[in-house]
Scaffold this active site. Sequence first.
Site, short mmCIF file in Angstrom:
data_model
loop_
_atom_site.label_atom_id
_atom_site.label_comp_id
_atom_site.label_asym_id
_atom_site.label_seq_id
_atom_site.Cartn_x
_atom_site.Cartn_y
_atom_site.Cartn_z
N SER A 135 55.78 62.60 74.13
CA SER A 135 54.57 62.22 73.41
C SER A 135 54.52 60.69 73.25
O SER A 135 54.52 59.98 74.24
CB SER A 135 54.52 62.95 72.06
OG SER A 135 53.27 62.80 71.44
N GLU A 196 48.34 71.54 78.53
CA GLU A 196 47.89 70.17 78.26
C GLU A 196 46.95 69.69 79.36
O GLU A 196 45.88 69.13 79.10
CB GLU A 196 49.09 69.23 78.19
CG GLU A 196 49.99 69.41 77.00
CD GLU A 196 51.08 68.35 76.96
OE1 GLU A 196 50.95 67.41 76.16
OE2 GLU A 196 52.04 68.47 77.74
N HIS A 251 51.46 70.89 74.05
CA HIS A 251 52.11 69.62 73.74
C HIS A 251 53.39 69.78 72.94
O HIS A 251 54.43 69.22 73.30
CB HIS A 251 51.13 68.72 72.97
CG HIS A 251 51.58 67.31 72.83
ND1 HIS A 251 51.57 66.42 73.87
CD2 HIS A 251 52.07 66.63 71.74
CE1 HIS A 251 52.02 65.24 73.45
NE2 HIS A 251 52.34 65.35 72.17
#
Length: 280
Positions: A135, A196, A251
């Site tokens: 991330s 994602e 995610h």
Amino acid sequence: RFEHFTLDTADHGRRWRVTVGQPVRAGAGPAPVLYMLDGNAAAMVLDQAMLAELAQGAAPVLVFVGYDNDLRIDSAARTRDYPAWIDRADDGSGQVKEFGGGAFAFMDLLERRVKPEVERRARIDPQQQTLWGHSLGGLFALTTLYVRPAAFTQYVAASPSLWWARGAPLGDIERQFVENHGGQPARLLVMLGGDERAGERGNRDLSNPRVVAHLQRIGGASPDAAWQLSERLRRVPGLEVDYREFAGLGHGPMLAASLKATLSTLYGIRDRSEESAATP
């Protein structure tokens, strides 16, 4: 064998905790090393079976770079340290706040304070140093590659937050890296969850202003921006790029899946990344 040390800012206002795992039976030569961001969360991914399997081969030194608290993810701290750009956004309450901008100071911390202390405690192979991040941590890994490509030999950018600051990571910094890269050898692993890339956001409470504000922010990059980025970077001389997509993962679960896949890819243990499908 695990031990840790802490690092403070000069004013003692912030503190990091770095945990170093060394093989009990060290090999004859220097060991590869894996630096992991969000160290508290990363440490929760590994279990005894994985550690035992890692110890059977060319066992790496494991370095968990986290914050000196009991939070799995310290959102405020990582938002400050990992992005290089200032992002100004509505925090969901009608107030515009500034986030990020600390990446270069954090790079200095890793290079000038964390690495020397790790190398004092463990015998490290400088040609086998890997940085993993997920991330915002994945964004930090990419940024480090762009501006200090010799800092590590391998970079793992899992679900990188390319949307940050309205897609700023997809702008000048990438272009300058591509145009000016002098052929410094490096390997980049880009990882992304299939959900994602498909733009699947899961069940979100759209009545919550904070959720709506976040969804607006992540619209700064297309859902498949990481895949497109990997295709562009393949053309950079001296840079080896691998892209891997994880079917059915969003995610959050990509943190554990990407770290397990990294340990398998780099150190040859069984790939347990599919076990992360149920991880929140």
